[in-house]
Scaffold this motif. Structure first.
Motif, short mmCIF file in Angstrom:
data_model
loop_
_atom_site.label_atom_id
_atom_site.label_comp_id
_atom_site.label_asym_id
_atom_site.label_seq_id
_atom_site.Cartn_x
_atom_site.Cartn_y
_atom_site.Cartn_z
N ASP A 130 -3.97 -12.68 10.08
CA ASP A 130 -5.14 -11.87 9.73
C ASP A 130 -5.12 -11.76 8.21
O ASP A 130 -4.24 -11.11 7.65
N GLY A 182 -9.79 -10.58 4.88
CA GLY A 182 -10.35 -9.25 5.11
C GLY A 182 -11.57 -8.91 4.27
O GLY A 182 -11.69 -7.79 3.78
N ASN A 240 -15.55 -8.02 3.38
CA ASN A 240 -16.47 -7.09 4.02
C ASN A 240 -17.92 -7.50 3.78
O ASN A 240 -18.23 -8.07 2.74
N HIS A 255 -8.83 -9.09 -2.95
CA HIS A 255 -9.12 -9.97 -1.82
C HIS A 255 -8.64 -11.39 -2.10
O HIS A 255 -8.30 -12.12 -1.20
N HIS A 299 -11.06 -11.59 9.95
CA HIS A 299 -11.26 -10.19 10.31
C HIS A 299 -12.32 -9.54 9.41
O HIS A 299 -12.06 -8.60 8.64
N TYR A 339 -11.48 2.95 11.75
CA TYR A 339 -10.86 1.69 11.30
C TYR A 339 -9.64 1.36 12.16
O TYR A 339 -9.46 0.22 12.61
N ASP A 343 -8.77 -1.68 14.87
CA ASP A 343 -7.60 -2.55 14.77
C ASP A 343 -6.80 -2.60 16.07
O ASP A 343 -6.31 -3.66 16.46
N TYR A 402 -0.26 -9.67 9.45
CA TYR A 402 -1.38 -9.09 8.72
C TYR A 402 -1.07 -9.19 7.24
O TYR A 402 -0.14 -8.55 6.76
N VAL A 460 -2.16 -7.99 4.20
CA VAL A 460 -3.07 -6.95 3.70
C VAL A 460 -2.31 -6.10 2.68
O VAL A 460 -1.09 -5.95 2.75
N GLN A 488 -2.20 -0.17 2.61
CA GLN A 488 -2.59 0.09 4.00
C GLN A 488 -1.38 0.14 4.94
O GLN A 488 -1.52 0.06 6.16
N PHE A 495 -1.22 0.48 9.18
CA PHE A 495 -0.69 -0.49 10.13
C PHE A 495 0.46 0.09 10.95
O PHE A 495 0.63 -0.25 12.11
N1 ARG Z 1 -11.63 -5.26 5.32
C1 ARG Z 1 -10.43 -4.57 4.96
C2 ARG Z 1 -10.46 -4.19 3.48
O1 ARG Z 1 -11.23 -4.72 2.70
C3 ARG Z 1 -9.19 -5.38 5.22
C4 ARG Z 1 -8.96 -5.80 6.64
C5 ARG Z 1 -7.53 -6.11 6.91
N2 ARG Z 1 -7.23 -6.48 8.28
C6 ARG Z 1 -7.15 -5.62 9.28
N3 ARG Z 1 -6.90 -6.07 10.49
N4 ARG Z 1 -7.31 -4.33 9.12
O2 ARG Z 1 -9.68 -3.34 3.09
#
Ligand code: ARG
Length: 611
Positions: A129, A132, A134, A143, A169, A348, A352, A370, A372, A376, A380
């Motif tokens: 994943d 991410g 948006n 990103h 995702h 959120y 997930d 993940y 990320v 975060q 998680f």
């Molecule tokens: N869209 C989210 C962001 O910009 C990140 C997503 C990460 N992946 C997940 N499974 N939450 O912060």
């Protein structure tokens, strides 16, 4: 317990082989196998490898470490891999490989289609994943990081034999959808989508453009940040109506998604980043309701001030929290997962967890990684614990391979001069511009056609950006400095490409002279060093895999490029009368280029043919 052990086959390198031999020698002498670890020598001028095991065991055995070392060394008598095995200082074992062993290894690597890369012993299904992005929100430098690291891990795990599915995702389901709907309804109230009774027709052409989204989204975010309560309430309401299926909003949302996704795919493609899936958060939506019911049935859902939460901290896992009145209380840590807000919305974290259920049903991954932002981590932790408690995944199958932040020169997250975050598209064009300038400055690419020059500049730009990411450990916060990344000297992407181009040009010239690569026979120190580096590929890939750390691969590729440069300075390739020598050195150049190009590919880079 993870359902899988991570082990490799088809792997051979001197470090592993000598370690195995040393381990059995220690066992034969009555010691533990684990002390037989052999590593690259601290003194490459004296030896290739060393083992410190005798020192480690002698004390407990009340023995003289040099005597223990001598006993271990006797097990290597007649070992043709070795030129010599010396006992140094208080009892180190110093291994020097023979020319023959190094030549054999080089030739074995040259005839191996995988050029020394290991394979996993058990093929797993791995979901990665990453990215991410948006809807509507422009991608920024953060990103970039997850995209670059994720892409490299995707390629590496796949090359080592796993079945890998990369999922973007796509963030297409949160409050930003409501913000866009409300923002657009204020700007263009005449669009038919806002009629409560809208049922179509659904125009194929989007009336909304990327520029519209790029204008409306920042404006609406600013209003939310400024605590515009009416706007926030309207955005929440629109989000809820969208999620409940209001046809006009669904149709609009579809446009937002399509327009954003096309733009994102363009940026990613320019960077050589590709996803197997573009599932969105919205795709998990059908799983949310049954999942909430299931959590309730399992007794995991708890009412908390009108919201529904899942407690994930184990007894005793607490941290201190200061309340508004100044008093300090112990609260569970990690805090409970907010599954359903007091307004009845899925959050959120809910999405997930539902995505885990969905992935389990559709793909059944053995492992989900993940990639990320580290910020975060708690999110998680909450999500994974909820999934384990509910039995949606087995302990160890979900892993957050976190990344740090990209900072500006002031040490805080990178911003543009006007204080905004730098958009990915702009970043790529800036990098390409700079690559053009650098190539001209260095007098490179002068003989190339316009198209070939543009292709080279693009490759240099991408290499600069990506290698800057990959040469740092993913958790390191590093400073964004395009000038430094773009240099042809030092530990940079452009340096790697430059060395690859030199190798290509040697091989091209050789071809023109009718010379071909042949059997490799090493003799010179720089040749030995280069073969030892090539031999280390196996281990570098294993470590990259096990630690989810492409910086280990990046480091290997960089050292290989340096090793080549040193070799080429010391060992002429195309001159002289000795045909066997020229063929051997060409063989070494060709092998090095192949491994370098594979390494670049696994990092998501590619070298031009000429510069
Ligand atoms: N869209 C989210 C962001 O910009 C990140 C997503 C990460 N992946 C997940 N499974 N939450 O912060």
């Amino acid at each position: 317990m993870p359902a899988f052990t991570e082990a490799f086959i088809e792997s051979r390198d001197f470090k592993t082989e000598l370690s195995a031999s040393a381990a059995s020698a220690f066992v034969a002498e009555g010691f533990d196998a684990s002390v037989g670890r052999v590593n690259a020598s601290d003194r490459p001028d004296l030896a290739d490898f060393q083992c410190n095991g005798a020192l480690a065991v002698a004390k407990a055995a009340k023995a003289n470490p040099r005597e223990v070392a001598a006993k271990i060394a006797s097990h290597f008598d007649g070992d043709t891999r070795l030129d010599k095995l010396e006992i140094a200082g208080p009892g180190f074992l110093n291994f020097t490989l023979s020319h023959g062993a190094l030549s054999d290894r080089a030739n074995a690597l040259a005839s191996d289609p995988r050029i020394g890369a290991p394979k996993v012993a058990q093929r797993r299904k791995v979901m990665i994943d990453f990215g991410g992005p948006n809807v509507a929100k422009e991608m920024h430098i953060g990103h970039l990081r997850t995209a670059v690291i994720g892409e490299s891990l995707k390629r590496t795990l796949r090359f080592l034999g796993d079945e890998v599915i990369g999922d973007a995702h796509f963030g297409d389901w949160g409050l930003q959808m409501g913000q866009l709907i409300v923002g657009l309804s204020e700007e263009q109230p005449d669009l038919p989508y806002f009629d409560a009774g809208f049922t179509g027709p659904y125009p194929a052409e989007s009336p909304v453009t990327l520029a519209d989204l790029g204008r409306i989204y920042p404006k609406s975010s600013a209003r939310i940040k400024a605590k515009d309560a009416d706007f926030l309430a309207a955005a929440r309401k629109a989000t809820k109506e969208l999620q409940d299926g209001r046809p006009g909003y669904r149709a609009l949302w579809q446009h937002f998604v399509v327009v954003s996704r096309e733009a994102l795919k363009r940026d990613y493609a320019a960077l050589g980043v590709e996803f197997d899936l573009w599932y969105g958060e919205s795709d998990a939506d059908p799983y949310v309701e049954p999942m909430i019911a299931d959590l309730k049935a399992k007794g995991l859902l708890v009412e908390d001030n009108g919201a529904q939460v899942v407690h994930v901290a184990r007894p005793g896992e607490t941290r201190k929290k200061k309340l508004d009145d100044g008093s300090v209380v112990e609260v569970p840590s990690p805090p409970p997962l907010l599954a359903v807000s007091s307004e009845g919305s899925a959050m959120y974290g809910t999405t997930d967890v539902a995505t885990i259920v969905q992935r389990q049903k559709e793909f059944g991954p053995d492992l989900s990684l993940y990639i990320v932002d580290q910020r975060q981590a708690e999110h998680f932790e909450q999500v994974f614990r909820t999934a384990y408690l509910a039995g949606y995944a087995q302990e160890g199958q979900l892993e957050h391979a976190a990344n740090g932040t990209v900072n500006g020169p002031d040490g805080t997250p990178f911003k543009t001069r006007d204080g905004g975050t730098l958009k990915l598209g702009d970043l790529i064009s800036q990098a390409v511009e700079k690559a053009n300038a650098r190539l001209h400055e260095a007098g490179l690419g002068e003989g190339l056609s316009e198209d070939a020059f543009a292709d080279t500049a693009h490759k240099v730009a991408v290499a600069a950006l990506k290698f800057a990411e990959l040469s740092n450990h993913r958790l390191t916060n590093y400073i964004f400095d395009l000038d430094r990344f773009m240099s042809f000297e030092g530990k940079t992407g452009p340096y790697l490409l430059y060395q690859a181009v030199r190798m290509k040009s040697i091989l091209r010239k050789a071809g023109e002279q009718g010379l071909a690569a042949g059997l490799i026979a090493v003799a010179e120190p720089a040749e030995r060093e280069l073969v030892l580096l090539l031999d280390g590929f196996d281990n570098a890939l294993k470590e990259t895999y096990l630690k989810r750390a492409p910086n280990i691969l990046a480091d290997h590729v960089y050292r290989l490029a340096q090793g080549f440069s040193k070799f080429y300075a010391a060992c002429p390739v195309l001159v002289g009368e000795d045909a066997a020598l020229k063929a051997s050195r060409l063989g070494l150049v060709s092998l090095t280029l192949r491994q370098l190009e594979l390494g670049l590919d696994l990092m998501g880079l590619s070298a031009p043919d000429q510069m």
